[in-house]
Design a protein around this motif. Structure first.
Motif, PDB file in Angstrom:
ATOM      1  N   GLY A 208     -15.147   0.235  16.241  1.00  0.00           N
ATOM      2  CA  GLY A 208     -15.136  -1.209  16.069  1.00  0.00           C
ATOM      3  C   GLY A 208     -14.716  -1.652  14.683  1.00  0.00           C
ATOM      4  O   GLY A 208     -14.394  -2.823  14.468  1.00  0.00           O
ATOM      5  N   MET A 209     -14.720  -0.713  13.725  1.00  0.00           N
ATOM      6  CA  MET A 209     -14.266  -1.050  12.377  1.00  0.00           C
ATOM      7  C   MET A 209     -12.748  -1.210  12.335  1.00  0.00           C
ATOM      8  O   MET A 209     -12.015  -0.591  13.114  1.00  0.00           O
ATOM      9  CB  MET A 209     -14.644   0.068  11.392  1.00  0.00           C
ATOM     10  N   THR A 210     -12.269  -2.038  11.396  1.00  0.00           N
ATOM     11  CA  THR A 210     -10.850  -2.097  11.041  1.00  0.00           C
ATOM     12  C   THR A 210     -10.743  -1.721   9.574  1.00  0.00           C
ATOM     13  O   THR A 210     -11.409  -2.321   8.718  1.00  0.00           O
ATOM     14  CB  THR A 210     -10.267  -3.492  11.274  1.00  0.00           C
ATOM     15  N   VAL A 211      -9.921  -0.706   9.279  1.00  0.00           N
ATOM     16  CA  VAL A 211      -9.839  -0.163   7.924  1.00  0.00           C
ATOM     17  C   VAL A 211      -8.382   0.140   7.578  1.00  0.00           C
ATOM     18  O   VAL A 211      -7.538   0.274   8.467  1.00  0.00           O
ATOM     19  CB  VAL A 211     -10.680   1.122   7.796  1.00  0.00           C
ATOM     20  N   PRO A 212      -8.068   0.274   6.278  1.00  0.00           N
ATOM     21  CA  PRO A 212      -6.716   0.702   5.898  1.00  0.00           C
ATOM     22  C   PRO A 212      -6.578   2.212   6.021  1.00  0.00           C
ATOM     23  O   PRO A 212      -7.569   2.954   5.983  1.00  0.00           O
ATOM     24  CB  PRO A 212      -6.613   0.256   4.440  1.00  0.00           C
ATOM     25  N   GLY A 213      -5.360   2.666   6.169  1.00  0.00           N
ATOM     26  CA  GLY A 213      -5.083   4.098   6.245  1.00  0.00           C
ATOM     27  C   GLY A 213      -3.638   4.383   5.875  1.00  0.00           C
ATOM     28  O   GLY A 213      -2.847   3.462   5.626  1.00  0.00           O
ATOM     29  N   TRP A 214      -3.299   5.661   5.857  1.00  0.00           N
ATOM     30  CA  TRP A 214      -1.955   6.108   5.490  1.00  0.00           C
ATOM     31  C   TRP A 214      -1.344   6.885   6.647  1.00  0.00           C
ATOM     32  O   TRP A 214      -1.984   7.790   7.191  1.00  0.00           O
ATOM     33  CB  TRP A 214      -2.007   7.013   4.267  1.00  0.00           C
ATOM     34  N   LEU A 266      -2.737  -1.824  13.753  1.00  0.00           N
ATOM     35  CA  LEU A 266      -2.621  -3.277  13.857  1.00  0.00           C
ATOM     36  C   LEU A 266      -1.400  -3.814  13.125  1.00  0.00           C
ATOM     37  O   LEU A 266      -0.661  -4.637  13.660  1.00  0.00           O
ATOM     38  CB  LEU A 266      -3.895  -3.940  13.311  1.00  0.00           C
ATOM     39  N   GLN A 267      -1.187  -3.372  11.887  1.00  0.00           N
ATOM     40  CA  GLN A 267      -0.043  -3.876  11.125  1.00  0.00           C
ATOM     41  C   GLN A 267       0.240  -2.971   9.935  1.00  0.00           C
ATOM     42  O   GLN A 267      -0.609  -2.183   9.517  1.00  0.00           O
ATOM     43  CB  GLN A 267      -0.318  -5.294  10.628  1.00  0.00           C
ATOM     44  N   VAL A 268       1.452  -3.115   9.421  1.00  0.00           N
ATOM     45  CA  VAL A 268       1.838  -2.408   8.195  1.00  0.00           C
ATOM     46  C   VAL A 268       1.378  -3.234   7.003  1.00  0.00           C
ATOM     47  O   VAL A 268       1.558  -4.448   6.958  1.00  0.00           O
ATOM     48  CB  VAL A 268       3.363  -2.191   8.145  1.00  0.00           C
ATOM     49  N   LEU A 269       0.755  -2.567   6.030  1.00  0.00           N
ATOM     50  CA  LEU A 269       0.243  -3.230   4.837  1.00  0.00           C
ATOM     51  C   LEU A 269       1.243  -3.106   3.683  1.00  0.00           C
ATOM     52  O   LEU A 269       2.093  -2.208   3.680  1.00  0.00           O
ATOM     53  CB  LEU A 269      -1.094  -2.609   4.424  1.00  0.00           C
ATOM     54  N   PRO A 270       1.138  -3.980   2.685  1.00  0.00           N
ATOM     55  CA  PRO A 270       2.035  -3.868   1.528  1.00  0.00           C
ATOM     56  C   PRO A 270       1.868  -2.518   0.829  1.00  0.00           C
ATOM     57  O   PRO A 270       0.783  -1.923   0.860  1.00  0.00           O
ATOM     58  CB  PRO A 270       1.570  -5.015   0.615  1.00  0.00           C
TER      59      PRO A 270
END
Length: 307
Positions: A208-214, A266-270
């Motif tokens: 359920g978490m949304t987090v950044p990743g590589w 979900l999406q590409v981050l800067p």
């Protein structure tokens, strides 16, 4: 942690080093004891002697004493030139009053540090400083300018395309000793064992978490995303992604028995300048065995046995 000699790049705060900046008697005492002290290299002469500021005094490290391997021709001159402007560990080898002359040796400090390292058992955790990043590994200073390499495969469990994805120059990190060769004068290192097991890393996340990743791998069957250096999840294939893209992901499920984390991208981050800060689960002591796989995991166990 063993009582190693001071890694270059770290300031010393010892009575000997303070006293060495205050009196000739203290310098002679440091020479008699072969105490490793630290100064700052202020210039390199045309003949590649190093001039070092040591407290109130200025001394000289002759070229052949400026680095291990220079005398034997196995080290490059850059190992001397690159010291200018940086803290430099050394041993006092000569003190003359009339005229004043202070002679130092970085080589002897390195020999003492290497001897101490070779006496450490496999599994010993050490502090280190990143000195150079190459496609095949990260070179680190483990004491007094003694440099060893962490191979790219040992930087983390998550696969990376280049050590610069994990480290930056002059970064202070921890490494674990995997062995040594006294005849070759080398020590061997790893890093991934200090970044936590699968279960330790997975415990930092919840479905359920949304987090950044590589993005660490794009395959026909899905995209591998690094959530932490020792934890990777798998998402369905997403068009247009490239390795080392930074993305946000939704955690669908964490399956310890299969050692899997299911994700949705979900999406590409800067882009982000430099790697994420490292989080260590182990920073001292000695390891005999490290088991990455969670208990009850189906399939072969992933582990490292030291010694």
């Amino acid at each position: 942690m063993p009582n190693l000699y001071p890694p270059e790049g770290r300031l010393l705060h010892t009575a000997e080093n303070q006293a060495a900046g205050e009196s000739l008697a203290a310098l002679r005492q440091a020479m008699a004891r072969q105490t490793v002290v630290e100064g700052r290299a202020v210039l390199c002469t045309p003949t590649h002697d190093l001039v070092v500021r040591l407290g109130a005094f200025t001394g000289t490290i002759p070229r052949e004493e400026a680095a291990l391997g220079i005398r034997e021709g196995t080290a490059r001159e850059i190992s001397i030139l690159s010291r200018v402007g940086k803290p430099t560990a050394c041993v006092v080898t000569g003190v003359e009053e009339t005229p004043f002359r202070l002679t130092l040796s970085r080589r002897r400090a390195q020999e003492r540090a290497l001897e101490a390292l070779l006496a450490c058992p496999a599994g010993t955790v050490l502090p280190a400083t990143v000195t150079h990043l190459a496609p095949f590994g990260a070179f680190v200073d483990v004491g007094c300018g003694v440099v060893s390499m962490v191979g790219i495969e040992n930087c983390s469990v998550a696969r990376i395309s280049h050590p610069a994805r994990r480290f930056r120059l002059d970064q202070e990190i921890y490494v674990v000793l995997t062995g040594g060769d006294r005849d070759l004068g080398r020590v061997y290192l790893s890093h991934k064992e200090l970044l936590g097991t699968w279960a330790e890393n997975a415990a930092r996340f919840s479905p359920g978490m949304t987090v950044p990743g590589w993005v660490r791998g794009v395959k026909p069957y899905g995209t591998f995303v690094e959530l932490a250096p020792n934890l990777t999840g798998l998402a369905d294939q997403t068009q247009g992604l490239r390795e080392d893209d930074r993305v946000s992901v939704y955690l669908k499920a964490i399956l310890p028995d299969r050692m899997k984390v299911k994700l949705n991208i979900l999406q590409v981050l800067p882009p982000q300048a430099g790697p994420d800060p490292l989080f260590y689960f182990i920073t001292s002591g000695q390891l005999s065995r490290w088991v990455y796989s969670p208990p009850g995991r189906q399939g072969p166990r992933i582990e490292t046995v030291f010694g």
